[in-house]
Scaffold this active site. Structure first.
Site, PDB file in Angstrom:
ATOM      1  N   GLU A 226      23.501  15.954  64.423  1.00 32.73           N
ATOM      2  CA  GLU A 226      24.473  16.689  64.947  1.00 32.73           C
ATOM      3  C   GLU A 226      24.182  17.855  65.252  1.00 32.73           C
ATOM      4  O   GLU A 226      23.151  18.606  65.006  1.00 32.73           O
ATOM      5  CB  GLU A 226      25.328  16.979  63.594  1.00 32.73           C
ATOM      6  CG  GLU A 226      26.561  17.975  63.640  1.00 32.73           C
ATOM      7  CD  GLU A 226      27.366  17.918  62.361  1.00 32.73           C
ATOM      8  OE1 GLU A 226      28.671  17.890  62.564  1.00 32.73           O
ATOM      9  OE2 GLU A 226      26.735  18.378  61.393  1.00 32.73           O
TER      10      GLU A 226
ATOM     11  N   ALA B  33      23.082  20.459  52.692  1.00 36.04           N
ATOM     12  CA  ALA B  33      23.450  21.333  51.706  1.00 36.04           C
ATOM     13  C   ALA B  33      24.470  20.508  50.691  1.00 36.04           C
ATOM     14  O   ALA B  33      24.464  20.684  49.281  1.00 36.04           O
ATOM     15  CB  ALA B  33      24.466  22.489  52.172  1.00 36.04           C
TER      16      ALA B  33
ATOM     17  N   CYS C  80      33.319  18.989  63.112  1.00 42.18           N
ATOM     18  CA  CYS C  80      32.382  18.226  62.422  1.00 42.18           C
ATOM     19  C   CYS C  80      32.773  16.804  63.059  1.00 42.18           C
ATOM     20  O   CYS C  80      32.017  15.801  63.036  1.00 42.18           O
ATOM     21  CB  CYS C  80      32.323  18.161  61.055  1.00 42.18           C
ATOM     22  SG  CYS C  80      34.098  18.276  60.194  1.00 42.18           S
TER      23      CYS C  80
ATOM     24  N   LYS D 218      34.282  30.942  47.835  1.00 41.84           N
ATOM     25  CA  LYS D 218      33.244  31.468  48.509  1.00 41.84           C
ATOM     26  C   LYS D 218      33.455  31.156  49.950  1.00 41.84           C
ATOM     27  O   LYS D 218      32.913  30.167  50.598  1.00 41.84           O
ATOM     28  CB  LYS D 218      31.914  31.083  48.067  1.00 41.84           C
ATOM     29  CG  LYS D 218      30.716  31.753  48.520  1.00 41.84           C
ATOM     30  CD  LYS D 218      29.417  31.277  48.498  1.00 41.84           C
ATOM     31  CE  LYS D 218      29.043  30.425  49.508  1.00 41.84           C
ATOM     32  NZ  LYS D 218      28.913  31.023  51.151  1.00 41.84           N
TER      33      LYS D 218
ATOM     34  N   GLU E  88      32.888  17.272  52.236  1.00 45.39           N
ATOM     35  CA  GLU E  88      33.068  16.899  53.665  1.00 45.39           C
ATOM     36  C   GLU E  88      31.911  17.527  54.503  1.00 45.39           C
ATOM     37  O   GLU E  88      32.001  18.662  54.642  1.00 45.39           O
ATOM     38  CB  GLU E  88      34.466  17.496  53.924  1.00 45.39           C
ATOM     39  CG  GLU E  88      35.221  16.926  55.344  1.00 45.39           C
ATOM     40  CD  GLU E  88      34.685  17.727  56.433  1.00 45.39           C
ATOM     41  OE1 GLU E  88      33.483  17.055  57.118  1.00 45.39           O
ATOM     42  OE2 GLU E  88      35.363  18.681  56.900  1.00 45.39           O
TER      43      GLU E  88
END
Length: 484
Positions: free
Chosen positions: A386, A235, A287, A179, A253
């Site tokens: 973040e 999430a 990230c 996805k 991750e």
């Protein structure tokens, strides 16, 4: 420009009509214009894709049962097909998410094929091990494919991250339902074209782009054996809860707020290229970037001035221009998010040194200037959360122990870097940082070494042999044979 449009999904080794007329429209972050569209997957499309992957995996003569050498032959054809599309893959990523084209040519054009070949080679090295027992007989330890994998990837480095999952999963003998993120779907369909050309058997790879709700349906689908997700920590926690209830293996991750620690023996001006790549690469949309810069008070002003000079010198512009160093953010929503953090940094007392606004010469596109804050409190919002944009917070520290304390004072633990004229000192410093990965005078994800985080940065590891093990399950056969 001519738009790139697909009318069908890639399911069961063929272009398949979607179950609904809903579509995902992709807009350029540079011009804001429409650049393409694909079908938007539904739960019924996920059912079809999982069923195809399930059949392909359960087939007693299928992909999972093939000898590694036979799978390796098809994977080599896949790698070659990906390479042939490398330049177009890079272009599609750039026009979708704003990644500078020179970076896309490095990350997105070549890395997928490299990973496919690397993992095919690892599997060819052997899947069985005989062990001499302590109780008089031998054991045979087998590595078997874990099953049908749900791979959910983000928009920031879409193809490289896709192949952190697909390459080891395919080499192990798994089948996959991918996805991709709605923001970057055109590259995923180009990858599907490569899979079809390479002759991967039907059902081995299936591509269903969709939003979060359909993604959640995929995670909890009864036909899935393993979930591999890259995305936000929020999430990831939701996916972890679902997989925990189902006792379903999961690799996560997630986010990061890494520290780039500049030691007092460093002339940072000699390391600007590497420092840029470790802190502001891809418009700040990676990230593991070191977005908290820790600088010693003894050299604080000099270091702030050096970083400010770097940010001021960066060329902002069309990401398809090879001279561009900072392109647009992926979407208006992402720009709004970054700008809200810039305002928060100001209101919390950070000193805005460079940037903080939109480029004055661009009236279209979701651009934000490289932004440097100084005198940032270690507990300030922009030092702890973040941002995912070209914003750095420069934080002062007193001594080495204080630097380590600040670096480890975070909910995250994904990346980090140490900047020093003494590599041995840098390596010793890196050992004290609580993080899954740390670089010395730079940061590079090498395919042979495990990558991943601790704390809110995730669970499990990708890359290296550890990344292959994540898609394998171990079986022990206790042999009726004495030790040799």
């Amino acid at each position: 420009m001519t738009t790139i449009d697909y009318e069908r999904l890639y399911i069961n080794g063929a272009w398949t009509a979607p179950e609904s007329a809903k579509r995902i429209a992709v807009h350029s972050p540079t011009t804001e214009g429409l650049i393409g569209s694909v079908p938007e997957g539904t739960e019924r499309d996920i059912d079809n894709a999982v069923a195809a992957a399930r059949r392909a995996f359960d087939d007693p003569t299928g992909w999972a049962a093939w000898a590694p050498a036979r799978r390796g032959e098809v994977l080599e054809q896949f790698a070659a097909a990906l390479e042939a599309r490398g330049a177009e893959t890079a272009r599609r990523v750039t026009i979708q998410n704003g990644m500078p084209i020179w970076l896309a040519m490095n990350f997105e054009a070549g890395f997928p094929a490299m990973l496919v070949r690397y993992y095919a080679g690892l599997v060819a090295a052997g899947l069985e091990e005989r062990r001499q027992g302590m109780l008089g007989k031998q054991s045979l330890v087998l590595r078997e494919p874990i099953g049908v994998v749900a791979a959910i990837v983000p928009w920031n480095v879409p193809q490289a991250i896709t192949f952190l999952k697909l390459a080891p999963a395919l080499a192990a003998g798994c089948t996959i339902v991918l996805k991709p993120a709605p923001e970057t779907v055109l590259d995923a369909f180009l990858m599907a074209e490569a899979a079809l050309e390479a002759g991967l058997p039907p059902g081995v790879i299936n591509v269903v782009p969709a939003g979060r709700e359909v993604g959640a349906y995929l995670v909890e689908h009864p036909g899935i054996d393993k979930v591999s997700f890259t995305g936000s920590s929020a999430a990831g926690r939701s996916i972890a809860r679902t997989c925990g209830d189902l006792l379903r293996p999961v690799t996560l991750e997630l986010g990061g707020k890494s520290a780039a620690i500049v030691l007092d023996d460093t002339d940072l001006s000699d390391l600007m290229e590497s420092f840029f790549a470790s802190t502001l690469l891809n418009n700040g949309q990676i990230c593991w970037l070191g977005t908290r810069v820790l600088a010693p008070r003894s050299k604080y002003n000099t270091i702030v001035d050096t970083i400010a000079g770097l940010a001021s010198s960066l060329q902002i512009g069309d990401p398809l221009d090879e001279s561009t160093q900072i392109g647009p953010l992926v979407s208006q929503r992402q720009r709004d998010r970054v700008e809200s953090y810039i305002e928060k940094g100001k209101s919390d007392g950070g000193r805005l040194v460079v940037g903080g606004g939109r480029p004055s010469d661009r009236d279209k596109g979701w651009f934000v200037e490289p932004t440097i804050f100084a005198d940032v409190d270690r507990n300030a919002t922009i030092a702890q959360e973040e941002i995912f944009g070209p914003v750095l917070a420069v934080i002062p520290y007193e001594d080495d122990d204080d630097a380590i304390a600040i670096a480890n004072n975070t909910d995250y633990g994904l990346g980090g870097s140490v900047w020093t004229s003494d590599p041995e000192r840098g390596a010793a410093f890196a050992r004290r940082i609580r993080s899954g990965t740390v670089g010395v005078n730079g940061y590079v994800n090498d395919p042979v070494s495990p990558f991943g985080g601790i704390k809110s940065s995730g669970l499990g590891r990708e890359l290296g042999p550890e990344g292959l093990s994540a898609f394998q399950t171990f079986k022990t056969i206790y042999l009726d044979e004495p030790n040799s």
